[in-house]
Design a protein around this motif. Structure first.
Motif, PDB file in Angstrom:
ATOM      1  N   ALA A 145       0.834  -1.206   0.000  1.00 44.95           N
ATOM      2  CA  ALA A 145       0.000   0.000   0.000  1.00 44.95           C
ATOM      3  C   ALA A 145       0.870   1.258   0.000  1.00 44.95           C
ATOM      4  CB  ALA A 145      -0.930  -0.003   1.207  1.00 44.95           C
ATOM      5  N   ALA A 146       1.959   1.243   0.764  1.00 44.37           N
ATOM      6  CA  ALA A 146       2.869   2.389   0.793  1.00 44.37           C
ATOM      7  C   ALA A 146       3.564   2.554  -0.554  1.00 44.37           C
ATOM      8  CB  ALA A 146       3.893   2.222   1.909  1.00 44.37           C
ATOM      9  N   PHE A 147       3.989   1.438  -1.154  1.00 43.67           N
ATOM     10  CA  PHE A 147       4.596   1.496  -2.493  1.00 43.67           C
ATOM     11  C   PHE A 147       3.622   2.117  -3.492  1.00 43.67           C
ATOM     12  CE2 PHE A 147       7.735  -2.338  -2.006  1.00 43.67           C
ATOM     13  CZ  PHE A 147       8.585  -1.544  -1.268  1.00 43.67           C
ATOM     14  N   ASP A 148       2.373   1.683  -3.440  1.00 39.86           N
ATOM     15  CA  ASP A 148       1.368   2.181  -4.394  1.00 39.86           C
ATOM     16  C   ASP A 148       1.118   3.677  -4.192  1.00 39.86           C
ATOM     17  OD1 ASP A 148       1.143  -0.381  -5.347  1.00 39.86           O
ATOM     18  OD2 ASP A 148      -0.715  -0.835  -4.271  1.00 39.86           O
ATOM     19  N   GLU A 149       0.987   4.090  -2.943  1.00 36.67           N
ATOM     20  CA  GLU A 149       0.739   5.503  -2.668  1.00 36.67           C
ATOM     21  C   GLU A 149       1.936   6.352  -3.078  1.00 36.67           C
ATOM     22  OE1 GLU A 149      -0.287   8.483   1.122  1.00 36.67           O
ATOM     23  OE2 GLU A 149      -0.601   6.306   1.314  1.00 36.67           O
ATOM     24  N   PHE A 150       3.134   5.826  -2.847  1.00 36.56           N
ATOM     25  CA  PHE A 150       4.330   6.586  -3.216  1.00 36.56           C
ATOM     26  C   PHE A 150       4.442   6.723  -4.732  1.00 36.56           C
ATOM     27  CE2 PHE A 150       8.896   7.422  -3.662  1.00 36.56           C
ATOM     28  CZ  PHE A 150       9.068   8.391  -2.690  1.00 36.56           C
ATOM     29  N   GLU A 151       4.065   5.681  -5.457  1.00 45.18           N
ATOM     30  CA  GLU A 151       4.097   5.761  -6.921  1.00 45.18           C
ATOM     31  C   GLU A 151       3.125   6.824  -7.424  1.00 45.18           C
ATOM     32  OE1 GLU A 151       3.590   2.958 -10.913  1.00 45.18           O
ATOM     33  OE2 GLU A 151       2.960   2.199  -8.954  1.00 45.18           O
ATOM     34  N   LYS A 152       1.944   6.896  -6.837  1.00 47.48           N
ATOM     35  CA  LYS A 152       0.982   7.923  -7.251  1.00 47.48           C
ATOM     36  C   LYS A 152       1.513   9.323  -6.990  1.00 47.48           C
ATOM     37  CE  LYS A 152      -3.157   5.088  -6.542  1.00 47.48           C
ATOM     38  NZ  LYS A 152      -4.397   4.890  -5.734  1.00 47.48           N
ATOM     39  N   LEU A 153       2.255   9.465  -5.904  1.00 47.56           N
ATOM     40  CA  LEU A 153       2.774  10.773  -5.529  1.00 47.56           C
ATOM     41  C   LEU A 153       3.970  11.187  -6.382  1.00 47.56           C
ATOM     42  CD1 LEU A 153       2.778  13.181  -3.505  1.00 47.56           C
ATOM     43  CD2 LEU A 153       4.250  11.783  -2.023  1.00 47.56           C
ATOM     44  N   THR A 154       4.838  10.236  -6.715  1.00 48.04           N
ATOM     45  CA  THR A 154       6.127  10.569  -7.330  1.00 48.04           C
ATOM     46  C   THR A 154       6.336   9.990  -8.724  1.00 48.04           C
ATOM     47  OG1 THR A 154       7.274   8.626  -6.450  1.00 48.04           O
ATOM     48  CG2 THR A 154       7.157  10.580  -5.023  1.00 48.04           C
ATOM     49  N   GLY A 155       5.571   8.962  -9.069  1.00 45.51           N
ATOM     50  CA  GLY A 155       5.836   8.251 -10.320  1.00 45.51           C
ATOM     51  C   GLY A 155       6.909   7.195 -10.188  1.00 45.51           C
ATOM     52  N   ARG A 156       7.495   7.066  -9.007  1.00 42.37           N
ATOM     53  CA  ARG A 156       8.563   6.072  -8.801  1.00 42.37           C
ATOM     54  C   ARG A 156       7.957   4.801  -8.217  1.00 42.37           C
ATOM     55  NH1 ARG A 156      11.265  10.984  -7.355  1.00 42.37           N
ATOM     56  NH2 ARG A 156      11.086  10.670  -5.096  1.00 42.37           N
ATOM     57  N   LYS A 157       8.147   3.700  -8.925  1.00 44.58           N
ATOM     58  CA  LYS A 157       7.523   2.433  -8.557  1.00 44.58           C
ATOM     59  C   LYS A 157       8.528   1.530  -7.843  1.00 44.58           C
ATOM     60  CE  LYS A 157       4.958  -1.492 -10.500  1.00 44.58           C
ATOM     61  NZ  LYS A 157       3.845  -1.360  -9.529  1.00 44.58           N
ATOM     62  N   TYR A 158       8.109   0.988  -6.722  1.00 47.11           N
ATOM     63  CA  TYR A 158       8.926   0.025  -5.984  1.00 47.11           C
ATOM     64  C   TYR A 158       8.175  -1.297  -5.860  1.00 47.11           C
ATOM     65  CZ  TYR A 158      12.167   3.744  -4.741  1.00 47.11           C
ATOM     66  OH  TYR A 158      13.090   4.762  -4.797  1.00 47.11           O
ATOM     67  N   ASN A 159       8.951  -2.386  -5.835  1.00 44.16           N
ATOM     68  CA  ASN A 159       8.403  -3.727  -5.723  1.00 44.16           C
ATOM     69  C   ASN A 159       9.190  -4.514  -4.678  1.00 44.16           C
ATOM     70  OD1 ASN A 159       6.577  -3.742  -8.270  1.00 44.16           O
ATOM     71  ND2 ASN A 159       8.563  -3.079  -9.054  1.00 44.16           N
ATOM     72  N   PHE A 160       8.598  -5.589  -4.187  1.00 44.74           N
ATOM     73  CA  PHE A 160       9.305  -6.439  -3.227  1.00 44.74           C
ATOM     74  C   PHE A 160      10.564  -7.027  -3.849  1.00 44.74           C
ATOM     75  CE2 PHE A 160       5.286  -5.996  -1.224  1.00 44.74           C
ATOM     76  CZ  PHE A 160       5.450  -6.294   0.119  1.00 44.74           C
ATOM     77  N   VAL A 161      10.463  -7.413  -5.106  1.00 50.86           N
ATOM     78  CA  VAL A 161      11.647  -7.794  -5.878  1.00 50.86           C
ATOM     79  C   VAL A 161      11.621  -6.988  -7.168  1.00 50.86           C
ATOM     80  CG1 VAL A 161      11.845 -10.106  -4.890  1.00 50.86           C
ATOM     81  CG2 VAL A 161      10.495  -9.787  -6.964  1.00 50.86           C
ATOM     82  N   GLU A 162      12.778  -6.440  -7.518  1.00 51.37           N
ATOM     83  CA  GLU A 162      12.894  -5.642  -8.742  1.00 51.37           C
ATOM     84  C   GLU A 162      13.435  -6.528  -9.852  1.00 51.37           C
ATOM     85  OE1 GLU A 162      11.511  -2.907  -8.611  1.00 51.37           O
ATOM     86  OE2 GLU A 162      11.717  -2.083  -6.595  1.00 51.37           O
ATOM     87  N   LYS A 163      12.757  -6.517 -11.002  1.00 57.64           N
ATOM     88  CA  LYS A 163      13.111  -7.420 -12.100  1.00 57.64           C
ATOM     89  C   LYS A 163      13.690  -6.643 -13.275  1.00 57.64           C
ATOM     90  CE  LYS A 163       8.896  -9.207 -12.043  1.00 57.64           C
ATOM     91  NZ  LYS A 163       7.734 -10.085 -12.314  1.00 57.64           N
ATOM     92  N   PHE A 164      14.773  -7.162 -13.819  1.00 57.81           N
ATOM     93  CA  PHE A 164      15.445  -6.573 -14.970  1.00 57.81           C
ATOM     94  C   PHE A 164      15.658  -7.665 -16.017  1.00 57.81           C
ATOM     95  CE2 PHE A 164      16.646  -4.388 -11.113  1.00 57.81           C
ATOM     96  CZ  PHE A 164      16.498  -3.042 -11.423  1.00 57.81           C
TER      97      PHE A 164
END
Length: 407
Positions: free
Chosen positions: A246-265
């Motif tokens: 929920a914090a990740f989602d809210e932060f993405e809405k605020l900043t456009g920066r998306k975070y995930n539990f695991v980041e995939k490349f």
């Protein structure tokens, strides 16, 4: 007491330590209790300067040791304050006893760990020995790959930790010197936006609330100790993940920066993958792209949330991968690396048939080069094609002298 607000540029050039200090300033921490240790000193030093310059109205407590630093945090948090500190390596080792007090007492403290090797031999450079040492201390643990992440994850850590359904302290890890002392572009929030994202601190079970007396730090013995620990673990496994998301989602809405539990490349069609943490993630991601020019379908998983361990996200990310290399930046001391074991535990009861091997690297600040990572990908590709390990299960990367490989 009033405090001044700071006008920040849209893009600032900050190292990881200064990014953390700015986050502490913006959320208006009530108490920073600290004892300096390389390479984390500039975080608490920065907060102290912000206080001296009138940018915060919180208190800065300079104590006699790291054990006392976390003890001060425990007292301040129990008294109903927003609390934070920072440490590294030997300081964290001295602090470790009190970490269990903080998590067991359900106190929402934020701790910045600037990851550094543990002595002996004495070493001030970065590896993940200190992060691994306290992985089971009952704290939420985030991992930053660069200064932007340090800044963002501090704000997220406060928001999650202070949630009344969580009340579990949180760590933000960053690599010593490679992140803490290396400046890069950071896009900060305004003071108001940062504070409003985290929200006003709302005490719970405040021992200074004399109308509602509570007891802190009780003794339970065999009658209730198990139940306390079981509840703590249950909340970490069931409540914390949804609050982090929920914090990740809210932060993405605020900043456009998306975070995930695991980041995939490069993971959409990856046949081989490296799993790692810290600054190694971004280097490995660059190499993965280059390996595709050799015909190797390489990908990278960066672990963003180390505790609670993201079982399901790891399983989903690796379900179709044929060979996986777990890169551990900590001396294993007679066992496979901790990250290797965590991944094995996540995959053991699934349908995957991937070949899992372990690489120990970067101890005491030893460089992990692109050439090292490319060689790992080539070995993983050979494992994938053979359907079994073509090397020892555990290898040491870049160590001087004879090659070290085990199991």
């Amino acid at each position: 007491m009033a405090f001044d607000k700071m006008e920040l540029n849209e893009v600032e050039v900050w190292d990881g330590n200064y990014a953390a200090a700015q986050a502490l300033r913006q959320v208006q921490v009530d108490v920073v209790s600290a004892y300096p240790i390389t390479p984390s000193t500039p975080i608490v030093e920065g907060y102290a300067k912000f206080k001296a310059d009138g940018y915060v109205e919180g208190e800065f407590m300079m104590v006699e040791s790291e054990h006392a630093a976390m003890s001060g945090c425990v007292g301040a948090a129990a008294a109903g304050g927003r609390v934070a500190t920072a440490t590294s390596s030997q300081g964290l080792a001295l602090m470790a006893e009190v970490l269990y007090q903080a998590s067991g007492m359900r106190l929402p403290i934020v701790l910045n760990i600037v990851n550094r090797a543990l002595a002996a031999p004495l070493n001030v450079n970065g590896d993940h020995s200190d992060m691994y040492m306290v992985r089971d201390s009952g704290w939420i643990q985030f991992d930053a790959f660069n200064p932007q992440h340090v800044y963002d994850l501090n704000l997220i850590a406060f928001k999650v930790s202070e949630d009344h359904e969580v009340r579990i302290p949180a760590v933000v890890n960053q690599d010593g010197f490679m992140t803490s002392h290396t400046a890069s572009n950071v896009r900060p929030l305004s003071d108001d936006d940062a504070y409003n994202f985290v929200g006003e601190y709302k005490p719970m079970n405040d021992m200074l609330d004399f109308e509602n007396p509570v007891t802190h730090g009780v003794q339970t013995e065999e009658d209730w100790h198990f139940e306390h620990k079981a509840r703590q673990h249950n909340d970490m496994m069931t409540k914390v993940p949804e609050k982090i998301q929920a914090a990740f989602d809210e932060f993405e809405k605020l900043t456009g920066r998306k975070y995930n539990f695991v980041e995939k490349f490069e993971m959409d069609d990856a046949e081989v993958a490296i799993v790692c943490m810290g600054t190694s993630v971004e280097t490995a991601a660059i190499v993965a792209k280059e390996m595709r020019e050799e015909g190797i379908k390489a990908g990278v998983i960066g672990v963003r949330v180390f505790r609670p361990w993201p079982f399901e996200q790891i399983q989903e990310a690796l379900k179709d991968v044929k060979a996986v290399g777990a890169l551990d930046r900590s001396a294993p001391g007679g066992a496979p690396g901790a990250l290797y074991n965590e991944i094995a535990g996540a995959l053991i009861n699934t349908d995957t048939s991937c070949v899992l091997t372990n690489y120990i690297y970067g101890l005491g600040g030893r460089d992990l080069t692109k050439a090292h990572i490319a060689e790992v990908f080539r070995e993983l590709d050979a494992n994938a094609k053979a359907g079994k390990p073509t090397t020892a299960t555990q290898q040491f990367i870049g160590v001087r002298g004879p090659k070290l490989a085990y199991l």
